[in-house]
Design a protein around this motif. Structure first.
Motif, PDB file in Angstrom:
ATOM      1  N   LEU A   1       5.891  24.000  -3.094  1.00 47.51           N
ATOM      2  CA  LEU A   1       5.121  24.396  -4.277  1.00 47.51           C
ATOM      3  C   LEU A   1       6.037  24.922  -5.376  1.00 47.51           C
ATOM      4  O   LEU A   1       5.877  24.565  -6.545  1.00 47.51           O
ATOM      5  N   GLU A   2       7.017  25.747  -4.998  1.00 44.33           N
ATOM      6  CA  GLU A   2       7.922  26.333  -5.983  1.00 44.33           C
ATOM      7  C   GLU A   2       8.704  25.262  -6.731  1.00 44.33           C
ATOM      8  O   GLU A   2       8.980  25.409  -7.923  1.00 44.33           O
ATOM      9  N   ASN A   3       9.056  24.176  -6.037  1.00 44.64           N
ATOM     10  CA  ASN A   3       9.856  23.104  -6.643  1.00 44.64           C
ATOM     11  C   ASN A   3       9.022  21.912  -7.100  1.00 44.64           C
ATOM     12  O   ASN A   3       9.563  20.838  -7.389  1.00 44.64           O
ATOM     13  N   ASN A   4       7.709  22.102  -7.132  1.00 47.77           N
ATOM     14  CA  ASN A   4       6.786  21.068  -7.621  1.00 47.77           C
ATOM     15  C   ASN A   4       6.811  19.774  -6.811  1.00 47.77           C
ATOM     16  O   ASN A   4       6.410  18.708  -7.307  1.00 47.77           O
ATOM     17  N   LEU A   5       7.258  19.864  -5.547  1.00 47.83           N
ATOM     18  CA  LEU A   5       7.238  18.678  -4.689  1.00 47.83           C
ATOM     19  C   LEU A   5       5.825  18.334  -4.238  1.00 47.83           C
ATOM     20  O   LEU A   5       5.578  17.218  -3.769  1.00 47.83           O
ATOM     21  N   HIS A   6       4.900  19.282  -4.389  1.00 47.94           N
ATOM     22  CA  HIS A   6       3.515  19.007  -4.000  1.00 47.94           C
ATOM     23  C   HIS A   6       2.894  17.910  -4.871  1.00 47.94           C
ATOM     24  O   HIS A   6       1.889  17.311  -4.488  1.00 47.94           O
ATOM     25  N   LYS A   7       3.518  17.634  -6.011  1.00 49.10           N
ATOM     26  CA  LYS A   7       3.013  16.561  -6.869  1.00 49.10           C
ATOM     27  C   LYS A   7       3.274  15.181  -6.263  1.00 49.10           C
ATOM     28  O   LYS A   7       2.707  14.189  -6.715  1.00 49.10           O
ATOM     29  N   LEU A   8       4.123  15.138  -5.221  1.00 45.39           N
ATOM     30  CA  LEU A   8       4.407  13.874  -4.542  1.00 45.39           C
ATOM     31  C   LEU A   8       3.416  13.586  -3.413  1.00 45.39           C
ATOM     32  O   LEU A   8       3.394  12.474  -2.892  1.00 45.39           O
ATOM     33  N   VAL A   9       2.631  14.590  -3.009  1.00 41.55           N
ATOM     34  CA  VAL A   9       1.851  14.463  -1.782  1.00 41.55           C
ATOM     35  C   VAL A   9       0.360  14.309  -2.061  1.00 41.55           C
ATOM     36  O   VAL A   9      -0.123  14.619  -3.141  1.00 41.55           O
ATOM     37  N   ASN A  10      -0.349  13.821  -1.035  1.00 41.31           N
ATOM     38  CA  ASN A  10      -1.804  13.661  -1.126  1.00 41.31           C
ATOM     39  C   ASN A  10      -2.557  14.907  -0.663  1.00 41.31           C
ATOM     40  O   ASN A  10      -3.655  15.181  -1.129  1.00 41.31           O
ATOM     41  N   ARG A  11      -1.957  15.631   0.299  1.00 38.28           N
ATOM     42  CA  ARG A  11      -2.564  16.874   0.783  1.00 38.28           C
ATOM     43  C   ARG A  11      -1.475  17.903   1.057  1.00 38.28           C
ATOM     44  O   ARG A  11      -0.351  17.545   1.421  1.00 38.28           O
TER      45      ARG A  11
ATOM     46  N   ARG B   1       0.185  30.780  -2.284  1.00 32.96           N
ATOM     47  CA  ARG B   1       0.471  29.558  -1.527  1.00 32.96           C
ATOM     48  C   ARG B   1      -0.821  28.987  -0.933  1.00 32.96           C
ATOM     49  O   ARG B   1      -1.069  27.774  -0.987  1.00 32.96           O
ATOM     50  N   LEU B   2      -1.633  29.859  -0.362  1.00 34.17           N
ATOM     51  CA  LEU B   2      -2.885  29.414   0.257  1.00 34.17           C
ATOM     52  C   LEU B   2      -3.843  28.809  -0.767  1.00 34.17           C
ATOM     53  O   LEU B   2      -4.666  27.964  -0.416  1.00 34.17           O
ATOM     54  N   SER B   3      -3.734  29.226  -2.031  1.00 39.37           N
ATOM     55  CA  SER B   3      -4.629  28.689  -3.059  1.00 39.37           C
ATOM     56  C   SER B   3      -4.366  27.209  -3.326  1.00 39.37           C
ATOM     57  O   SER B   3      -5.234  26.501  -3.859  1.00 39.37           O
ATOM     58  N   PHE B   4      -3.172  26.719  -2.942  1.00 44.17           N
ATOM     59  CA  PHE B   4      -2.831  25.307  -3.104  1.00 44.17           C
ATOM     60  C   PHE B   4      -3.210  24.481  -1.870  1.00 44.17           C
ATOM     61  O   PHE B   4      -3.151  23.257  -1.905  1.00 44.17           O
ATOM     62  N   ALA B   5      -3.563  25.158  -0.777  1.00 40.96           N
ATOM     63  CA  ALA B   5      -3.724  24.471   0.509  1.00 40.96           C
ATOM     64  C   ALA B   5      -4.996  23.639   0.583  1.00 40.96           C
ATOM     65  O   ALA B   5      -6.075  24.088   0.225  1.00 40.96           O
ATOM     66  N   ASP B   6      -4.835  22.403   1.074  1.00 36.16           N
ATOM     67  CA  ASP B   6      -5.990  21.593   1.465  1.00 36.16           C
ATOM     68  C   ASP B   6      -6.337  21.884   2.924  1.00 36.16           C
ATOM     69  O   ASP B   6      -7.500  21.811   3.317  1.00 36.16           O
TER      70      ASP B   6
ATOM     71  N   MET C   1       0.843  -1.194   0.000  1.00 37.34           N
ATOM     72  CA  MET C   1       0.000   0.000   0.000  1.00 37.34           C
ATOM     73  C   MET C   1       0.880   1.246   0.000  1.00 37.34           C
ATOM     74  O   MET C   1       1.848   1.338   0.735  1.00 37.34           O
ATOM     75  N   SER C   2       0.558   2.207  -0.866  1.00 35.76           N
ATOM     76  CA  SER C   2       1.367   3.418  -0.949  1.00 35.76           C
ATOM     77  C   SER C   2       1.167   4.272   0.296  1.00 35.76           C
ATOM     78  O   SER C   2       0.102   4.273   0.911  1.00 35.76           O
ATOM     79  N   THR C   3       2.208   5.010   0.650  1.00 35.01           N
ATOM     80  CA  THR C   3       2.176   5.848   1.845  1.00 35.01           C
ATOM     81  C   THR C   3       1.365   7.103   1.591  1.00 35.01           C
ATOM     82  O   THR C   3       1.511   7.752   0.548  1.00 35.01           O
ATOM     83  N   PHE C   4       0.500   7.459   2.542  1.00 32.46           N
ATOM     84  CA  PHE C   4      -0.239   8.716   2.473  1.00 32.46           C
ATOM     85  C   PHE C   4       0.711   9.822   2.926  1.00 32.46           C
ATOM     86  O   PHE C   4       1.310   9.747   3.994  1.00 32.46           O
ATOM     87  N   ILE C   5       0.853  10.862   2.092  1.00 32.09           N
ATOM     88  CA  ILE C   5       1.851  11.902   2.352  1.00 32.09           C
ATOM     89  C   ILE C   5       1.172  13.254   2.478  1.00 32.09           C
ATOM     90  O   ILE C   5       0.386  13.655   1.617  1.00 32.09           O
ATOM     91  N   VAL C   6       1.496  13.955   3.552  1.00 30.79           N
ATOM     92  CA  VAL C   6       1.045  15.326   3.750  1.00 30.79           C
ATOM     93  C   VAL C   6       2.245  16.238   3.533  1.00 30.79           C
ATOM     94  O   VAL C   6       3.293  16.059   4.159  1.00 30.79           O
ATOM     95  N   GLY C   7       2.112  17.200   2.639  1.00 32.68           N
ATOM     96  CA  GLY C   7       3.175  18.161   2.396  1.00 32.68           C
ATOM     97  C   GLY C   7       2.972  19.395   3.260  1.00 32.68           C
ATOM     98  O   GLY C   7       1.921  20.035   3.193  1.00 32.68           O
ATOM     99  N   LEU C   8       3.957  19.694   4.075  1.00 35.64           N
ATOM    100  CA  LEU C   8       3.888  20.861   4.972  1.00 35.64           C
ATOM    101  C   LEU C   8       4.779  21.967   4.426  1.00 35.64           C
ATOM    102  O   LEU C   8       5.971  21.761   4.190  1.00 35.64           O
ATOM    103  N   THR C   9       4.199  23.155   4.234  1.00 39.65           N
ATOM    104  CA  THR C   9       4.983  24.270   3.730  1.00 39.65           C
ATOM    105  C   THR C   9       4.500  25.575   4.348  1.00 39.65           C
ATOM    106  O   THR C   9       3.517  25.614   5.092  1.00 39.65           O
TER     107      THR C   9
END
Length: 203
Positions: free
Chosen positions: A117-127, A166-171, A1-9
């Motif tokens: 977000l600037e480095n597109n690492l948010h594409k790795l995360v679920n939230r 930045r906030l526009s990307f926030a879950d 099962m893939s890991t659920f990832i939360v991106g904190l920025t």
């Protein structure tokens, strides 16, 4: 099962470390992009050899470590050098982050990245979880902890994504504006419950 990832920025001085420390107290695995960035330029690494060849031996200190302050100053004033450095390091940092995520054991993990977000690492995360604070507090908090001048702090803020964007990307958002540590802790506890549930829900 893939890991659920939360991106904190969040912007500089927003309180990302405080928030991630509270998640760590809840036994959540923390993957820190800044630590990954240090690992890929450790003495003897191919990346450090390439940096020395490109910028010169004076960018390496007497212990064989990267002189980060000198390099930071250089890339802020030379966009071409910044682009070269990013093309070298970003793939390596991403690879290191993925390796650490693969080793995570908690029900979900937290990827802490100032430039998520600037480095597109948010594409790795679920939230995406954003720690939000106004610029005046960013400057005051950073100046209190770092030897950086106010002018340098403002340059760093200007180089990062604007708060509204930045906030526009926030879950999810943690408000750290004139907020007590206990309030921050409670926000983390509430989010942990949400993430524990989401991690058990099929994607």
């Amino acid at each position: 099962m893939s890991t659920f990832i939360v991106g904190l920025t969040g912007g500089i001085g927003s309180g990302k470390t405080t928030v991630s420390d509270f998640f760590a107290e809840l036994n959540i695995d923390i993957i820190d992009a800044d630590i990954a960035a240090r690992i890929v330029v450790e003495p003897g690494s191919k990346a450090l050899v390439a940096i020395k060849a490109h910028f010169g031996a004076d960018f390496i200190d007497h212990n064989g470590q990267l002189n980060r302050a000198k390099l930071r100053s250089r890339i802020f004033s030379e966009p071409e050098d910044k682009a070269w450095l990013n093309s070298l390091l970003h793939p390596l940092i991403r690879q290191e982050i993925l390796a650490q995520i693969a080793q995570a054991n908690s029900s979900y993990c937290l990827l802490v990245a100032p430039l998520l977000l600037e480095n597109n690492l948010h594409k790795l995360v679920n939230r995406v979880l954003v720690v939000n604070v106004d610029e005046a507090n960013q400057i005051a908090r950073t100046a209190a902890r770092d030897p950086s001048s106010v002018a340098e702090i403002k340059r760093i803020i200007a180089s990062q994504m604007p708060s509204e964007q930045r906030l526009s990307f926030a879950d999810d958002v943690i408000n750290n504006q004139d907020t007590s540590l206990e309030d921050i802790r409670q926000q983390v506890i509430d989010l942990d419950k949400k993430y524990q549930f989401l991690a058990l829900t099929p994607l």
